[in-house]
Design a protein around this motif. Structure first.
Motif, PDB file in Angstrom:
ATOM      1  N   PRO A 135      33.771  40.452  37.701  1.00 13.51           N
ATOM      2  CA  PRO A 135      34.025  39.483  36.620  1.00 13.51           C
ATOM      3  C   PRO A 135      35.322  38.702  36.808  1.00 13.51           C
ATOM      4  O   PRO A 135      36.391  39.283  36.995  1.00 13.51           O
ATOM      5  CB  PRO A 135      34.091  40.369  35.374  1.00 13.51           C
ATOM      6  CG  PRO A 135      34.578  41.695  35.879  1.00 13.51           C
ATOM      7  CD  PRO A 135      34.017  41.846  37.260  1.00 13.51           C
ATOM      8  N   LEU A 136      35.219  37.382  36.730  1.00 10.83           N
ATOM      9  CA  LEU A 136      36.416  36.550  36.745  1.00 10.83           C
ATOM     10  C   LEU A 136      37.141  36.692  35.411  1.00 10.83           C
ATOM     11  O   LEU A 136      36.560  37.131  34.421  1.00 10.83           O
ATOM     12  CB  LEU A 136      36.055  35.090  37.003  1.00 10.83           C
ATOM     13  CG  LEU A 136      35.945  34.689  38.485  1.00 10.83           C
ATOM     14  CD1 LEU A 136      34.794  35.390  39.173  1.00 10.83           C
ATOM     15  CD2 LEU A 136      35.781  33.172  38.629  1.00 10.83           C
ATOM     16  N   ALA A 137      38.408  36.330  35.398  1.00 12.08           N
ATOM     17  CA  ALA A 137      39.226  36.480  34.192  1.00 12.08           C
ATOM     18  C   ALA A 137      39.193  35.204  33.353  1.00 12.08           C
ATOM     19  O   ALA A 137      39.209  34.088  33.882  1.00 12.08           O
ATOM     20  CB  ALA A 137      40.664  36.812  34.568  1.00 12.08           C
ATOM     21  N   ILE A 138      39.159  35.396  32.034  1.00 16.11           N
ATOM     22  CA  ILE A 138      39.185  34.299  31.067  1.00 16.11           C
ATOM     23  C   ILE A 138      40.363  34.546  30.134  1.00 16.11           C
ATOM     24  O   ILE A 138      40.455  35.615  29.520  1.00 16.11           O
ATOM     25  CB  ILE A 138      37.892  34.238  30.227  1.00 16.11           C
ATOM     26  CG1 ILE A 138      36.651  34.272  31.119  1.00 16.11           C
ATOM     27  CG2 ILE A 138      37.908  33.009  29.324  1.00 16.11           C
ATOM     28  CD1 ILE A 138      36.442  33.058  31.958  1.00 16.11           C
ATOM     29  N   THR A 139      41.263  33.582  30.009  1.00 22.14           N
ATOM     30  CA  THR A 139      42.435  33.738  29.152  1.00 22.14           C
ATOM     31  C   THR A 139      42.292  32.855  27.914  1.00 22.14           C
ATOM     32  O   THR A 139      42.151  31.634  28.015  1.00 22.14           O
ATOM     33  CB  THR A 139      43.720  33.367  29.905  1.00 22.14           C
ATOM     34  OG1 THR A 139      43.838  34.184  31.080  1.00 22.14           O
ATOM     35  CG2 THR A 139      44.950  33.592  29.027  1.00 22.14           C
TER      36      THR A 139
ATOM     37  N   GLU B  63      47.022  34.373  24.471  1.00 25.09           N
ATOM     38  CA  GLU B  63      47.765  35.433  25.152  1.00 25.09           C
ATOM     39  C   GLU B  63      46.850  36.538  25.674  1.00 25.09           C
ATOM     40  O   GLU B  63      47.301  37.471  26.335  1.00 25.09           O
ATOM     41  CB  GLU B  63      48.788  36.058  24.189  1.00 25.09           C
ATOM     42  CG  GLU B  63      49.815  35.082  23.638  1.00 25.09           C
ATOM     43  CD  GLU B  63      50.707  34.528  24.731  1.00 25.09           C
ATOM     44  OE1 GLU B  63      51.092  35.290  25.640  1.00 25.09           O
ATOM     45  OE2 GLU B  63      51.005  33.311  24.680  1.00 25.09           O
ATOM     46  N   ASP B  64      45.570  36.459  25.369  1.00 25.31           N
ATOM     47  CA  ASP B  64      44.650  37.549  25.681  1.00 25.31           C
ATOM     48  C   ASP B  64      43.801  37.230  26.904  1.00 25.31           C
ATOM     49  O   ASP B  64      43.282  36.124  27.044  1.00 25.31           O
ATOM     50  CB  ASP B  64      43.727  37.824  24.483  1.00 25.31           C
ATOM     51  CG  ASP B  64      44.517  38.214  23.237  1.00 25.31           C
ATOM     52  OD1 ASP B  64      45.466  39.015  23.368  1.00 25.31           O
ATOM     53  OD2 ASP B  64      44.192  37.700  22.148  1.00 25.31           O
ATOM     54  N   VAL B  65      43.647  38.232  27.771  1.00 32.54           N
ATOM     55  CA  VAL B  65      42.854  38.088  28.990  1.00 32.54           C
ATOM     56  C   VAL B  65      41.589  38.934  28.865  1.00 32.54           C
ATOM     57  O   VAL B  65      41.648  40.113  28.499  1.00 32.54           O
ATOM     58  CB  VAL B  65      43.653  38.519  30.239  1.00 32.54           C
ATOM     59  CG1 VAL B  65      42.796  38.358  31.496  1.00 32.54           C
ATOM     60  CG2 VAL B  65      44.932  37.702  30.361  1.00 32.54           C
ATOM     61  N   TYR B  66      40.458  38.319  29.168  1.00 33.26           N
ATOM     62  CA  TYR B  66      39.160  38.979  29.068  1.00 33.26           C
ATOM     63  C   TYR B  66      38.448  38.916  30.411  1.00 33.26           C
ATOM     64  O   TYR B  66      38.760  38.091  31.267  1.00 33.26           O
ATOM     65  CB  TYR B  66      38.292  38.302  28.009  1.00 33.26           C
ATOM     66  CG  TYR B  66      38.890  38.280  26.629  1.00 33.26           C
ATOM     67  CD1 TYR B  66      38.630  39.303  25.722  1.00 33.26           C
ATOM     68  CD2 TYR B  66      39.722  37.224  26.230  1.00 33.26           C
ATOM     69  CE1 TYR B  66      39.176  39.271  24.440  1.00 33.26           C
ATOM     70  CE2 TYR B  66      40.274  37.191  24.957  1.00 33.26           C
ATOM     71  CZ  TYR B  66      39.999  38.223  24.071  1.00 33.26           C
ATOM     72  OH  TYR B  66      40.552  38.195  22.804  1.00 33.26           O
ATOM     73  N   ARG B  67      37.450  39.782  30.583  1.00 35.98           N
ATOM     74  CA  ARG B  67      36.617  39.760  31.773  1.00 35.98           C
ATOM     75  C   ARG B  67      35.292  39.074  31.425  1.00 35.98           C
ATOM     76  O   ARG B  67      34.629  39.452  30.471  1.00 35.98           O
ATOM     77  CB  ARG B  67      36.358  41.177  32.280  1.00 35.98           C
ATOM     78  CG  ARG B  67      37.595  41.872  32.826  1.00 35.98           C
ATOM     79  CD  ARG B  67      37.335  43.345  33.085  1.00 35.98           C
ATOM     80  NE  ARG B  67      37.075  44.050  31.825  1.00 35.98           N
ATOM     81  CZ  ARG B  67      36.617  45.299  31.748  1.00 35.98           C
ATOM     82  NH1 ARG B  67      36.375  45.976  32.863  1.00 35.98           N
ATOM     83  NH2 ARG B  67      36.403  45.858  30.573  1.00 35.98           N
ATOM     84  N   ASP B  68      34.962  38.073  32.216  1.00 35.15           N
ATOM     85  CA  ASP B  68      33.758  37.273  32.008  1.00 35.15           C
ATOM     86  C   ASP B  68      32.519  38.168  31.956  1.00 35.15           C
ATOM     87  O   ASP B  68      32.207  38.880  32.903  1.00 35.15           O
ATOM     88  CB  ASP B  68      33.629  36.265  33.161  1.00 35.15           C
ATOM     89  CG  ASP B  68      32.488  35.276  32.982  1.00 35.15           C
ATOM     90  OD1 ASP B  68      31.769  35.347  31.974  1.00 35.15           O
ATOM     91  OD2 ASP B  68      32.339  34.405  33.867  1.00 35.15           O
TER      92      ASP B  68
ATOM     93  N   ASP C 193      34.027  41.668  28.456  1.00 37.82           N
ATOM     94  CA  ASP C 193      34.732  41.694  27.166  1.00 37.82           C
ATOM     95  C   ASP C 193      34.452  40.450  26.325  1.00 37.82           C
ATOM     96  O   ASP C 193      34.826  40.399  25.158  1.00 37.82           O
ATOM     97  CB  ASP C 193      36.249  41.759  27.380  1.00 37.82           C
ATOM     98  CG  ASP C 193      36.651  42.803  28.393  1.00 37.82           C
ATOM     99  OD1 ASP C 193      36.193  43.951  28.266  1.00 37.82           O
ATOM    100  OD2 ASP C 193      37.407  42.473  29.317  1.00 37.82           O
ATOM    101  N   LEU C 194      33.845  39.438  26.931  1.00 39.30           N
ATOM    102  CA  LEU C 194      33.706  38.149  26.263  1.00 39.30           C
ATOM    103  C   LEU C 194      32.466  37.443  26.774  1.00 39.30           C
ATOM    104  O   LEU C 194      32.153  37.515  27.969  1.00 39.30           O
ATOM    105  CB  LEU C 194      34.943  37.278  26.551  1.00 39.30           C
ATOM    106  CG  LEU C 194      35.046  35.923  25.850  1.00 39.30           C
ATOM    107  CD1 LEU C 194      35.305  36.106  24.354  1.00 39.30           C
ATOM    108  CD2 LEU C 194      36.161  35.080  26.480  1.00 39.30           C
TER     109      LEU C 194
END
Length: 283
Positions: A28-32, A35-40, A43-44
């Protein structure tokens, strides 16, 4: 027999059922968001992205997988004697492929494939790779076939809004405003790993999508009929069902698969985008 593991970026936009069926690991690429970072896709999902943009007016930031993250992901398989084949988002859209390639060179027994594509265009290659591996083809031959196949992908989509491209600096506010006023829905086509503007459709969401699908499929004789993806960023279900019926009327595909775009792709195309993605025949 050679042990082969297929992995891919989350941008391939396949369903969890497909990943599980083909035993594919998704990175999973990261999505910000702020201030919060999620995993594509972990988590999102895309509706969360759309809610964030609607509330803040700000696009999320998307981040490539790092070389170190790829190294860790691949090494657990190479340490067990696997050859890894990884399918990346086009190098024209992200540094993910370059990072995966560096990790592959460091580890050995890893092939990093630049799909020259996005969304389920890359997903087509993932499924093809998994099917070939299941047939017992060696990794080198699978990779050679994928390199040929990716040149035959026909990938496009029609946008319902230019707001996300405007916020991302990919089109001017004047162009976006004019398109909205005229109800223009631009088609985006993937050409040699980059995105180009194709036809412009006019009218409601349903009309523009219907006209787009007809424009991509009607009367063509160069289409390979094994499978087609209808991939969308949460288009209403009743419109998607009409698209499935229309696709079946226009071309005799053996499989018509619906998937939803993940966070990374949706962050650029916005809500209610829809594409039909398939292979053209080889020469």
């Amino acid at each position: 027999m050679e042990k082969i593991k297929i992995t891919c970026d989350s941008t391939c936009d396949l369903t969890q059922e497909i990943y599980e069926k083909y035993n594919v690991e998704v990175l999973p690429l990261a999505i910000t968001l702020g201030e919060d970072v999620y995993r594509d896709g972990v988590d999102l999902n895309a509706p969360g992205v759309f809610d964030y943009v609607a509330q803040t007016g700000i696009l999320p930031k998307t981040s490539a997988f790092s070389m170190a993250e790829y190294t860790d992901a691949f090494k657990k398989y190479t340490d067990e004697g696997y050859t890894v084949i990884h399918i990346n988002l086009s190098s024209g859209f992200s540094s993910s492929h370059q990072n995966a390639k560096l990790a592959a060179e460091e580890l050995g027994n890893v092939y990093a494939i630049d799909s020259k594509n996005l969304s389920s265009g890359s997903g087509h290659l993932v499924m093809a790779a998994a099917e070939m591996a299941a047939e017992g083809l060696p990794a080198a031959e699978i990779v050679a076939r994928l390199e040929e196949m990716k040149e035959r992908l026909d990938v496009s989509f029609v946008l319902q809004t230019l707001d996300y491209l405007k916020k991302g600096g990919r089109c001017s506010g004047v162009v976006a405003l004019a398109a909205t006023a005229l109800q223009l829905r631009p088609e985006i086509v993937v050409v040699d790993g980059t995105m180009k503007v194709g036809k412009k459709y006019r009218g409601s969401m349903e009309k523009s999508i219907t006209d787009y699908v007809k424009g991509r499929l009607a009367g063509r004789e160069d289409i390979q009929h094994n499978r087609i993806f209808i991939t969308h960023s949460y288009v209403p279900a009743e419109i998607v069902e009409k698209v499935k019926v229309l696709v079946a009327e226009l071309q005799p595909f053996a499989e018509i698969i619906e998937t939803k775009a993940g966070c990374t792709i949706s962050s650029h195309c916005g809500p209610a985008c829809l594409g039909v993605l398939f292979f053209k025949k080889g020469e």
